[in-house]
Motif scaffolding. Structure first.
Motif, PDB file in Angstrom:
ATOM      1  N   ILE A 171       1.973   2.616   9.761  1.00 17.12           N
ATOM      2  CA  ILE A 171       3.172   3.152   9.157  1.00 17.12           C
ATOM      3  C   ILE A 171       3.737   3.241  10.331  1.00 17.12           C
ATOM      4  CG2 ILE A 171       3.808   5.123   8.578  1.00 17.12           C
ATOM      5  CD1 ILE A 171       1.097   6.149   7.604  1.00 17.12           C
ATOM      6  N   ILE A 172       3.322   3.685  11.308  1.00 16.04           N
ATOM      7  CA  ILE A 172       4.801   3.403  12.701  1.00 16.04           C
ATOM      8  C   ILE A 172       5.394   2.072  12.788  1.00 16.04           C
ATOM      9  CG2 ILE A 172       4.933   4.237  15.553  1.00 16.04           C
ATOM     10  CD1 ILE A 172       2.293   6.142  15.006  1.00 16.04           C
ATOM     11  N   ALA A 173       4.690   0.857  12.763  1.00 16.17           N
ATOM     12  CA  ALA A 173       4.875  -0.127  13.023  1.00 16.17           C
ATOM     13  C   ALA A 173       6.320   0.180  12.385  1.00 16.17           C
ATOM     14  CB  ALA A 173       4.259  -0.987  13.136  1.00 16.17           C
ATOM     15  N   HIS A 174       5.815   0.167  10.909  1.00 11.70           N
ATOM     16  CA  HIS A 174       6.461  -0.067   9.539  1.00 11.70           C
ATOM     17  C   HIS A 174       7.505   0.769   9.396  1.00 11.70           C
ATOM     18  CE1 HIS A 174       4.284  -3.462   7.124  1.00 11.70           C
ATOM     19  NE2 HIS A 174       3.204  -2.841   7.597  1.00 11.70           N
ATOM     20  N   ALA A 223       5.191  11.412   5.929  1.00  9.56           N
ATOM     21  CA  ALA A 223       5.776  10.420   4.142  1.00  9.56           C
ATOM     22  C   ALA A 223       4.456  10.107   4.082  1.00  9.56           C
ATOM     23  CB  ALA A 223       6.771  10.292   3.764  1.00  9.56           C
ATOM     24  N   GLY A 224       4.047   8.815   5.101  1.00  9.10           N
ATOM     25  CA  GLY A 224       2.885   7.535   4.846  1.00  9.10           C
ATOM     26  C   GLY A 224       1.951   8.836   4.553  1.00  9.10           C
ATOM     27  N   VAL A 225       1.576   9.297   5.463  1.00 10.01           N
ATOM     28  CA  VAL A 225       0.097  10.713   5.914  1.00 10.01           C
ATOM     29  C   VAL A 225      -0.259  11.073   4.290  1.00 10.01           C
ATOM     30  CG1 VAL A 225      -1.239  12.308   6.852  1.00 10.01           C
ATOM     31  CG2 VAL A 225       0.248  10.203   7.910  1.00 10.01           C
ATOM     32  N   LEU A 226       1.128  11.515   3.745  1.00 12.63           N
ATOM     33  CA  LEU A 226       1.095  12.463   2.496  1.00 12.63           C
ATOM     34  C   LEU A 226       0.751  11.755   1.868  1.00 12.63           C
ATOM     35  CD1 LEU A 226       4.421  14.840   2.777  1.00 12.63           C
ATOM     36  CD2 LEU A 226       2.365  15.177   3.010  1.00 12.63           C
ATOM     37  N   SER A 227       0.869  10.008   1.350  1.00 15.77           N
ATOM     38  CA  SER A 227       0.785   9.906   0.596  1.00 15.77           C
ATOM     39  C   SER A 227      -0.586   9.361  -0.169  1.00 15.77           C
ATOM     40  CB  SER A 227       1.002   8.325  -0.005  1.00 15.77           C
ATOM     41  OG  SER A 227       1.315   7.507   0.917  1.00 15.77           O
ATOM     42  N   VAL A 228      -1.350   9.540   1.295  1.00 13.07           N
ATOM     43  CA  VAL A 228      -3.424   9.476   1.113  1.00 13.07           C
ATOM     44  C   VAL A 228      -3.281  10.996   0.074  1.00 13.07           C
ATOM     45  CG1 VAL A 228      -5.116   9.698   2.494  1.00 13.07           C
ATOM     46  CG2 VAL A 228      -2.807   8.977   4.239  1.00 13.07           C
ATOM     47  N   GLY A 229      -4.214   9.587  -1.077  1.00  9.94           N
ATOM     48  CA  GLY A 229      -5.209  10.664  -1.584  1.00  9.94           C
ATOM     49  C   GLY A 229      -6.519   9.581  -2.366  1.00  9.94           C
ATOM     50  N   ALA A 231       1.128  -1.800   0.224  1.00 11.38           N
ATOM     51  CA  ALA A 231      -0.132  -0.223  -0.234  1.00 11.38           C
ATOM     52  C   ALA A 231       0.786   1.071   0.293  1.00 11.38           C
ATOM     53  CB  ALA A 231      -0.882  -0.154   1.266  1.00 11.38           C
ATOM     54  N   PRO A 232       0.128   2.303  -0.803  1.00 10.57           N
ATOM     55  CA  PRO A 232       1.699   3.567  -0.907  1.00 10.57           C
ATOM     56  C   PRO A 232       1.698   3.923   0.870  1.00 10.57           C
ATOM     57  CG  PRO A 232      -0.558   3.802  -2.792  1.00 10.57           C
ATOM     58  CD  PRO A 232      -0.490   2.552  -2.302  1.00 10.57           C
ATOM     59  N   THR A 233       0.169   4.054   1.385  1.00 12.13           N
ATOM     60  CA  THR A 233       1.139   4.670   2.740  1.00 12.13           C
ATOM     61  C   THR A 233       2.546   3.827   3.539  1.00 12.13           C
ATOM     62  OG1 THR A 233      -0.662   3.188   3.330  1.00 12.13           O
ATOM     63  CG2 THR A 233      -1.316   5.492   3.125  1.00 12.13           C
ATOM     64  N   ILE A 234       2.420   2.625   3.459  1.00 12.25           N
ATOM     65  CA  ILE A 234       2.886   1.627   3.951  1.00 12.25           C
ATOM     66  C   ILE A 234       4.884   2.274   3.158  1.00 12.25           C
ATOM     67  CG2 ILE A 234       4.216  -0.524   5.453  1.00 12.25           C
ATOM     68  CD1 ILE A 234       1.221   1.108   6.345  1.00 12.25           C
ATOM     69  N   LEU A 235       4.772   2.284   1.903  1.00 10.59           N
ATOM     70  CA  LEU A 235       5.809   1.801   1.009  1.00 10.59           C
ATOM     71  C   LEU A 235       6.444   3.765   0.799  1.00 10.59           C
ATOM     72  CD1 LEU A 235       7.015   0.486  -1.202  1.00 10.59           C
ATOM     73  CD2 LEU A 235       5.433   1.472  -2.650  1.00 10.59           C
ATOM     74  N   SER A 236       5.750   4.325   1.038  1.00 14.91           N
ATOM     75  CA  SER A 236       6.404   5.888   0.774  1.00 14.91           C
ATOM     76  C   SER A 236       7.478   5.607   2.819  1.00 14.91           C
ATOM     77  CB  SER A 236       5.833   6.660   0.906  1.00 14.91           C
ATOM     78  OG  SER A 236       4.551   6.525   0.755  1.00 14.91           O
ATOM     79  N   SER A 237       6.632   5.225   3.531  1.00 12.46           N
ATOM     80  CA  SER A 237       7.124   5.347   4.990  1.00 12.46           C
ATOM     81  C   SER A 237       7.990   4.972   5.557  1.00 12.46           C
ATOM     82  CB  SER A 237       5.679   5.135   6.093  1.00 12.46           C
ATOM     83  OG  SER A 237       6.118   4.268   6.817  1.00 12.46           O
ATOM     84  N   ALA A 242       9.350  12.435  10.833  1.00 15.06           N
ATOM     85  CA  ALA A 242       9.284  12.216   8.460  1.00 15.06           C
ATOM     86  C   ALA A 242       8.864  10.897   8.008  1.00 15.06           C
ATOM     87  CB  ALA A 242      11.110  12.252   8.231  1.00 15.06           C
ATOM     88  N   SER A 243       9.097   9.717   8.145  1.00 18.94           N
ATOM     89  CA  SER A 243       8.980   8.706   7.950  1.00 18.94           C
ATOM     90  C   SER A 243       7.446   7.866   7.111  1.00 18.94           C
ATOM     91  CB  SER A 243       9.383   6.973   8.774  1.00 18.94           C
ATOM     92  OG  SER A 243      10.617   7.445   8.260  1.00 18.94           O
ATOM     93  N   VAL A 244       6.511   8.903   9.196  1.00 16.81           N
ATOM     94  CA  VAL A 244       5.075   9.224   9.185  1.00 16.81           C
ATOM     95  C   VAL A 244       4.206  10.147   8.900  1.00 16.81           C
ATOM     96  CG1 VAL A 244       3.470   9.339  10.789  1.00 16.81           C
ATOM     97  CG2 VAL A 244       5.303   7.764  11.809  1.00 16.81           C
TER      98      VAL A 244
END
Ligand code: COA
Length: 241
Positions: free
Chosen positions: A213-216, A88-94, A66-72, A84-86
């Motif tokens: 996202i945090i776990a990944h 990035a994940g949140v920013l990929s929500v679209g 999933a984009p959210t997890i991949l980007s983070s 920053a990683s979180v």
């Protein structure tokens, strides 16, 4: 500088959230009840809490595809902080991932007096996709199936859910293949049943998915070698040689 708010305030003596002392909330309430209170201004009843709980569990994690997890994970791999990683994940929500909840809830709430047929026709004429329908890997979204079962039991199978299923049926008739009511569309219908305004749509996904996202991001930082890079075979150069 002055902020006028109905949501909460803190002072050395007291912290208040929507009229409730934070100490009472800590003592008596769950996180899900806190979200309901903060966004709607009142505490939920038992059925509302259970429904919101199920919504929040439904999209908390979906694997690195999933984009959210991949980007983070990519941002964590490059050596960045958890925040920053979180981010990035949140920013990929679209619009195509998680963000469809907002557009779909807006559609349901603004066009509740229309039929599924009228809505599908309108989108078809504009050659637009209906937010909340279709999925990359599912023909039936298992999260939707479970959420609807819970909604039925708790008494949230109301006009928004009915419209969402009517649209699914009309879409299948029109396209000749099933484009399922996905988890975004289902949450859009259920948050509308619970009385949330469509503006909160992405909020449900963000709060829920941040769990995964945090776990990944932590797993990537702790367990993987830094600096992920695609293999040569995964990139195809088609520009000037
Ligand atoms: C999720 C999504 C990106 C999957 O797209 P996809 O893999 O390209 O979808 P499929 O290959 O199964 O289907 C493609 C066909 O169905 C149509 N289609 C897919 N989703 C549609 C939708 N929501 N409304 C209308 N038509 C849709 C496409 O226009 C396309 O038609 P065509 O073959 O005539 O060109 C897509 O269904 C979509 O954009 N949905 C709306 C956004 C959404 O709800 N996102 C949240 C996903 S959890």
């Amino acid at each position: 500088m002055k902020f006028v708010t109905e949501i909460g305030y803190s002072s050395p003596k007291k912290t208040i959230v929507r009229g409730h002392d934070i100490q009472d909330l800590v003592k008596n309430n769950t996180f899900t009840e806190g979200i309901f209170l903060t966004w709607q201004g009142r505490l939920p009843n038992e059925k509302e809490r259970k429904m919101l709980d199920a919504i929040l569990v439904s999209c908390m994690e979906h694997g690195p595809n999933a984009p959210t997890i991949l980007s983070s994970r990519i941002v964590a791999s490059a050596g960045n902080s958890l925040n920053a990683s979180v981010a990035a994940g949140v920013l990929s929500v679209g619009e195509h991932h998680g963000g469809a909840i907002e557009q779909c809830a807006k559609l349901f709430q603004e066009q509740i007096n229309q039929t599924g047929k009228q809505i599908v026709k309108e989108f078809e004429e504009k050659k637009k996709r209906i937010p909340g329908y279709g999925h990359k890997i599912y023909t039936t979204d298992p999260r939707t199936v479970q959420l609807l079962e819970i909604a039925q039991k708790l008494g949230f199978f109301g006009k928004f859910v009915k419209l969402s299923l009517e649209i699914e049926k009309e879409l299948e008739t029109l396209k000749g293949k099933k484009l399922c009511l996905n988890v975004d569309g289902c949450i859009a219908a259920l948050m509308s049943e619970l009385g949330f305004s469509w503006q909160y749509g992405k909020g449900f996904f963000i709060i829920s998915r941040t769990t995964g996202i945090i776990a990944h991001a932590v797993e990537e930082t702790v367990k993987e070698k830094p600096f992920r890079r695609l293999d040569e075979s995964e990139v195809e150069y088609i520009g000037k040689k």
